[in-house]
Scaffold this motif. Structure first.
Motif, short mmCIF file in Angstrom:
data_model
loop_
_atom_site.label_atom_id
_atom_site.label_comp_id
_atom_site.label_asym_id
_atom_site.label_seq_id
_atom_site.Cartn_x
_atom_site.Cartn_y
_atom_site.Cartn_z
N GLU A 1 1.03 -1.37 -0.12
CA GLU A 1 0.02 0.03 -0.09
C GLU A 1 0.91 1.22 -0.07
O GLU A 1 0.57 2.21 -0.43
N GLU B 1 2.44 1.89 -3.49
CA GLU B 1 1.39 2.41 -4.26
C GLU B 1 0.93 3.81 -3.96
O GLU B 1 1.04 4.69 -4.97
N PRO C 1 -0.51 1.28 -9.41
CA PRO C 1 -1.27 0.32 -8.82
C PRO C 1 -0.84 -1.16 -9.29
O PRO C 1 -0.34 -1.17 -10.20
#
Length: 76
Positions: free
Chosen positions: A51, A54, A60
């Protein structure tokens, strides 16, 4: 070099994860096949780093994985 570990250690780790059908690797590329399995194996430490990557890069990581029998192609 980026991981700060010897190459043979990376190769062994990749082989273990592939044998558990969690990833598929090819020279210079790693495809996640079973994200939930990776999270379970790492006791929840897999997801937070993903996470943050990203968030920092805007790239992504949740792309679909090709079938085992299909040839691998470089991600777009």
């Amino acid at each position: 070099m980026m991981l700060g570990v010897h190459r043979p250690g990376v190769t062994v780790a990749l082989q273990i994860l592939e044998s558990r059908h969690l990833i598929k690797s090819q020279r210079g590329e790693i495809f996640v096949k079973n994200r939930d399995g990776l999270v379970t194996l790492t006791k929840g430490t897999y997801g937070p780093a993903e996470e943050e990557y990203e968030r920092l890069t805007g790239i992504p990581l949740g792309k679909p994985v090709p079938d085992d029998d299909a040839p691998l192609s470089r991600p777009a």
